[in-house]
Design a protein around this motif. Sequence first.
Motif, PDB file in Angstrom:
ATOM      1  N   ALA A 166       0.655  -1.303  -0.075  1.00 56.51           N
ATOM      2  CA  ALA A 166       0.133   0.079   0.108  1.00 56.51           C
ATOM      3  C   ALA A 166       0.817   0.958   0.196  1.00 56.51           C
ATOM      4  O   ALA A 166       0.540   2.231  -0.700  1.00 56.51           O
ATOM      5  N   ALA A 167       1.783   1.263   1.015  1.00 48.01           N
ATOM      6  CA  ALA A 167       2.574   2.523   0.959  1.00 48.01           C
ATOM      7  C   ALA A 167       3.372   2.963  -0.329  1.00 48.01           C
ATOM      8  O   ALA A 167       3.636   3.774  -0.930  1.00 48.01           O
ATOM      9  N   ALA A 168       3.943   1.457  -1.066  1.00 46.82           N
ATOM     10  CA  ALA A 168       4.710   1.861  -2.261  1.00 46.82           C
ATOM     11  C   ALA A 168       3.639   2.419  -3.594  1.00 46.82           C
ATOM     12  O   ALA A 168       3.995   3.204  -4.202  1.00 46.82           O
ATOM     13  N   GLU A 193      -1.178  15.971   8.328  1.00 45.40           N
ATOM     14  CA  GLU A 193      -1.078  15.714   9.648  1.00 45.40           C
ATOM     15  C   GLU A 193      -0.291  14.420  10.242  1.00 45.40           C
ATOM     16  O   GLU A 193       0.239  14.389  11.178  1.00 45.40           O
ATOM     17  N   GLU A 194      -1.071  13.451   9.318  1.00 47.49           N
ATOM     18  CA  GLU A 194      -0.657  12.001   9.819  1.00 47.49           C
ATOM     19  C   GLU A 194       1.030  11.713   9.582  1.00 47.49           C
ATOM     20  O   GLU A 194       1.776  11.136  10.341  1.00 47.49           O
ATOM     21  N   LEU A 195       1.510  12.200   8.480  1.00 48.41           N
ATOM     22  CA  LEU A 195       2.766  11.979   7.921  1.00 48.41           C
ATOM     23  C   LEU A 195       3.747  12.850   8.989  1.00 48.41           C
ATOM     24  O   LEU A 195       4.843  12.450   9.274  1.00 48.41           O
ATOM     25  N   THR A 196       3.131  13.933   9.356  1.00 50.76           N
ATOM     26  CA  THR A 196       4.256  14.723  10.079  1.00 50.76           C
ATOM     27  C   THR A 196       4.132  14.389  11.699  1.00 50.76           C
ATOM     28  O   THR A 196       4.650  15.201  12.409  1.00 50.76           O
ATOM     29  N   ARG A 197       3.626  13.496  12.116  1.00 51.64           N
ATOM     30  CA  ARG A 197       3.611  12.678  13.493  1.00 51.64           C
ATOM     31  C   ARG A 197       4.913  12.652  13.673  1.00 51.64           C
ATOM     32  O   ARG A 197       5.532  12.545  14.822  1.00 51.64           O
ATOM     33  N   ASP A 198       5.841  12.114  12.721  1.00 53.24           N
ATOM     34  CA  ASP A 198       7.067  11.695  12.766  1.00 53.24           C
ATOM     35  C   ASP A 198       8.062  13.196  12.707  1.00 53.24           C
ATOM     36  O   ASP A 198       7.844  13.939  12.000  1.00 53.24           O
ATOM     37  N   GLU A 199       8.569  13.312  13.972  1.00 53.27           N
ATOM     38  CA  GLU A 199       9.483  14.562  14.048  1.00 53.27           C
ATOM     39  C   GLU A 199      10.305  14.951  12.936  1.00 53.27           C
ATOM     40  O   GLU A 199      10.507  16.314  12.577  1.00 53.27           O
ATOM     41  N   SER A 200      11.090  14.082  12.621  1.00 52.63           N
ATOM     42  CA  SER A 200      12.163  14.305  11.551  1.00 52.63           C
ATOM     43  C   SER A 200      11.278  14.679  10.367  1.00 52.63           C
ATOM     44  O   SER A 200      11.857  15.649   9.440  1.00 52.63           O
ATOM     45  N   ALA A 202       8.421  16.075  10.249  1.00 47.96           N
ATOM     46  CA  ALA A 202       7.799  17.580  10.361  1.00 47.96           C
ATOM     47  C   ALA A 202       8.700  18.583  10.368  1.00 47.96           C
ATOM     48  O   ALA A 202       8.568  19.594   9.705  1.00 47.96           O
ATOM     49  N   ALA A 203       9.959  18.279  10.756  1.00 45.62           N
ATOM     50  CA  ALA A 203      11.254  19.229  10.817  1.00 45.62           C
ATOM     51  C   ALA A 203      11.434  19.550   9.288  1.00 45.62           C
ATOM     52  O   ALA A 203      11.614  20.837   8.780  1.00 45.62           O
ATOM     53  N   THR A 204      11.810  18.545   8.347  1.00 47.29           N
ATOM     54  CA  THR A 204      11.807  18.934   6.913  1.00 47.29           C
ATOM     55  C   THR A 204      10.455  19.449   6.305  1.00 47.29           C
ATOM     56  O   THR A 204      10.916  20.532   5.454  1.00 47.29           O
ATOM     57  N   ALA A 205       9.463  19.093   6.621  1.00 46.00           N
ATOM     58  CA  ALA A 205       8.280  19.715   5.888  1.00 46.00           C
ATOM     59  C   ALA A 205       8.202  21.069   6.376  1.00 46.00           C
ATOM     60  O   ALA A 205       8.009  22.054   5.330  1.00 46.00           O
ATOM     61  N   ALA A 206       8.495  21.505   7.748  1.00 41.75           N
ATOM     62  CA  ALA A 206       8.470  22.906   7.984  1.00 41.75           C
ATOM     63  C   ALA A 206       9.584  23.646   7.380  1.00 41.75           C
ATOM     64  O   ALA A 206       9.259  24.865   7.206  1.00 41.75           O
ATOM     65  N   THR A 207      10.710  23.138   7.170  1.00 39.62           N
ATOM     66  CA  THR A 207      11.703  24.031   6.685  1.00 39.62           C
ATOM     67  C   THR A 207      11.188  24.649   5.227  1.00 39.62           C
ATOM     68  O   THR A 207      11.450  25.476   4.914  1.00 39.62           O
ATOM     69  N   GLY A 208      10.611  23.396   4.561  1.00 37.88           N
ATOM     70  CA  GLY A 208      10.139  23.637   3.255  1.00 37.88           C
ATOM     71  C   GLY A 208       8.811  24.752   3.259  1.00 37.88           C
ATOM     72  O   GLY A 208       9.064  25.777   2.306  1.00 37.88           O
ATOM     73  N   LEU A 209       8.151  24.663   4.199  1.00 39.43           N
ATOM     74  CA  LEU A 209       7.109  25.449   4.309  1.00 39.43           C
ATOM     75  C   LEU A 209       7.712  27.132   4.539  1.00 39.43           C
ATOM     76  O   LEU A 209       7.002  27.890   3.949  1.00 39.43           O
ATOM     77  N   LEU A 210       8.590  27.073   5.275  1.00 41.89           N
ATOM     78  CA  LEU A 210       9.082  28.357   5.893  1.00 41.89           C
ATOM     79  C   LEU A 210       9.858  29.201   4.433  1.00 41.89           C
ATOM     80  O   LEU A 210       9.802  30.333   4.437  1.00 41.89           O
ATOM     81  N   ARG A 211      10.441  28.109   3.893  1.00 44.06           N
ATOM     82  CA  ARG A 211      11.038  28.805   2.489  1.00 44.06           C
ATOM     83  C   ARG A 211      10.173  29.227   1.671  1.00 44.06           C
ATOM     84  O   ARG A 211      10.292  30.408   1.085  1.00 44.06           O
ATOM     85  N   THR A 212       8.839  28.661   1.668  1.00 43.18           N
ATOM     86  CA  THR A 212       7.723  29.023   0.867  1.00 43.18           C
ATOM     87  C   THR A 212       7.477  30.316   1.221  1.00 43.18           C
ATOM     88  O   THR A 212       7.005  31.278   0.376  1.00 43.18           O
ATOM     89  N   ALA A 213       7.196  30.606   2.583  1.00 45.89           N
ATOM     90  CA  ALA A 213       6.519  31.539   3.296  1.00 45.89           C
ATOM     91  C   ALA A 213       7.216  32.883   3.316  1.00 45.89           C
ATOM     92  O   ALA A 213       6.697  33.923   3.318  1.00 45.89           O
ATOM     93  N   ARG A 214       8.863  32.863   3.166  1.00 50.71           N
ATOM     94  CA  ARG A 214       9.549  33.863   3.454  1.00 50.71           C
ATOM     95  C   ARG A 214       9.290  34.999   2.556  1.00 50.71           C
ATOM     96  O   ARG A 214       9.246  36.194   3.186  1.00 50.71           O
ATOM     97  N   PRO A 215       9.050  35.075   1.301  1.00 48.98           N
ATOM     98  CA  PRO A 215       8.872  36.140   0.394  1.00 48.98           C
ATOM     99  C   PRO A 215       7.453  37.027   0.923  1.00 48.98           C
ATOM    100  O   PRO A 215       7.879  37.951   0.948  1.00 48.98           O
ATOM    101  N   ALA A 216       6.497  36.108   1.295  1.00 52.98           N
ATOM    102  CA  ALA A 216       5.334  36.727   1.742  1.00 52.98           C
ATOM    103  C   ALA A 216       5.365  37.395   3.024  1.00 52.98           C
ATOM    104  O   ALA A 216       4.942  38.448   3.388  1.00 52.98           O
ATOM    105  N   LEU A 217       6.257  36.949   3.915  1.00 49.55           N
ATOM    106  CA  LEU A 217       6.150  37.114   5.146  1.00 49.55           C
ATOM    107  C   LEU A 217       7.252  38.588   5.563  1.00 49.55           C
ATOM    108  O   LEU A 217       7.038  39.175   6.376  1.00 49.55           O
ATOM    109  N   ARG A 218       7.809  38.841   4.657  1.00 48.76           N
ATOM    110  CA  ARG A 218       8.670  40.113   4.715  1.00 48.76           C
ATOM    111  C   ARG A 218       7.808  41.159   4.246  1.00 48.76           C
ATOM    112  O   ARG A 218       7.909  42.406   4.652  1.00 48.76           O
ATOM    113  N   ASN A 219       6.408  40.966   3.934  1.00 47.76           N
ATOM    114  CA  ASN A 219       5.482  42.013   3.907  1.00 47.76           C
ATOM    115  C   ASN A 219       4.646  41.806   4.953  1.00 47.76           C
ATOM    116  O   ASN A 219       3.829  41.054   5.094  1.00 47.76           O
ATOM    117  N   PRO A 220       4.516  43.013   5.931  1.00 48.31           N
ATOM    118  CA  PRO A 220       3.604  42.825   7.101  1.00 48.31           C
ATOM    119  C   PRO A 220       2.126  42.635   6.880  1.00 48.31           C
ATOM    120  O   PRO A 220       1.575  41.879   7.674  1.00 48.31           O
TER     121      PRO A 220
END
Length: 293
Positions: A166-168, A193-200, A202-220
Motif C-alpha cells: 500500500a505504501a509503495a 497531519e498523519e505524516l508529520t507525526r514523525d518529528e524528522s 515534520a522538521a523537513t516539511a516545516a523547513t520547506g514551508l518556511l522557505r515558501t512563506a519567506r517572501p510573503a512574510l517580509r510584507n507585514p
Amino acid sequence: MSEETEKVGSVSQSRYEQIVAELRDVVEQQTQGQFTIGDRAPEIEPMRARGGVITVEPEWAVRESLGRLADDIGLKFNQVKNARWVASRWPKEHRRAGESWTVHRILASIEDEAERFATILTPPGGKTRRTADDASRRMGNQVDNPVSPQEKITAIHSLAREPEVAAAVTTDLLKRPQVADKVPHGDKVRVVEELTRDESVAATAATGLLRTARPALRNPHHLGRHHPHDQASGPNRPDEVARGGPADPSARLPTREEAAPQTVTDFADDNHQHRTRRTARETRRLVEQHPQA
C-alpha cells in the motif's frame, strides 16, 4: 479489416470461433460432470435438514464418508463437498443449459429460491449466457476483470492489503500531478497531519514551508501581525491602534484569521491555531536574522 486478416491472438477470427464452439461443448460436459458428482454425493451423505436457522454441518459428520469418496475418484474432499452443496441448490429442472458450473456455483449463494431460479434465466444486457464476472457482479463479489471505476478501486485495495505494498502504491500515485490534484483538500490535510507525526518528517516539511512563506512574510500585510521590534516607529503601531491610534481610519488590529500566515493555515485546522501563531513568530524571527537566505 477482412475476416482473413483479423486475428484473435495468433489465430484467425474464423478459427477462434471454431475453438469457442468446441470448448463450449467441453465446458458443458464439465458442468454436467460436476452436477453428477454433486447429485451422487448426497446418496452417500445426505444434506442435513434446514429449519428456520441454517444448519452448519460439522466437518466430522461428512468428512469420513465424503473423504473416502473423494480419494476414490481422485478429487479433494472440499471439491466433493462443494459439488454436493451446489447441486442441492439447483434442482435438475432449474439448471440452465449453456451456463457454466462456475456461474451456477456463484449464483447458488442467492438465499431466496424464487430469486435464484429467476436470476439464472435472465442474463444481463440481453446476453445469451452469463460470464463468471457477470455472476460475481450480481453477488457483489470482486471480479477478475474490473471494468467500472469502483471495481478497479476494489481490485487495487485487494492487492494492497499489505502495508508495504500500500505504501509503495500510494507513493507512486502521488508522484503523478494529475492524481494529487484530484485529492480533496480535507484528505490532503489529514495526510500531512498523519505524516508529520514523525518529528524528522515534520522538521523537513516545516523547513520547506518556511522557505515558501519567506517572501510573503517580509510584507507585514501578509503576516497579519506585528513583531515587537516593529513597534518603534510607524503610524500603524499596534499600541497606538489599541489606544484609538492615529487619524488613519484603516489602521486596526488584525483579526484572528489574519494573524495566521496563509501558507501554514492551508495545512492546519482550528485545532492547531496555537501552532500556527507560534510558527508565525518563529518564521518572522528567522527571516529577520537571515534576510538574504
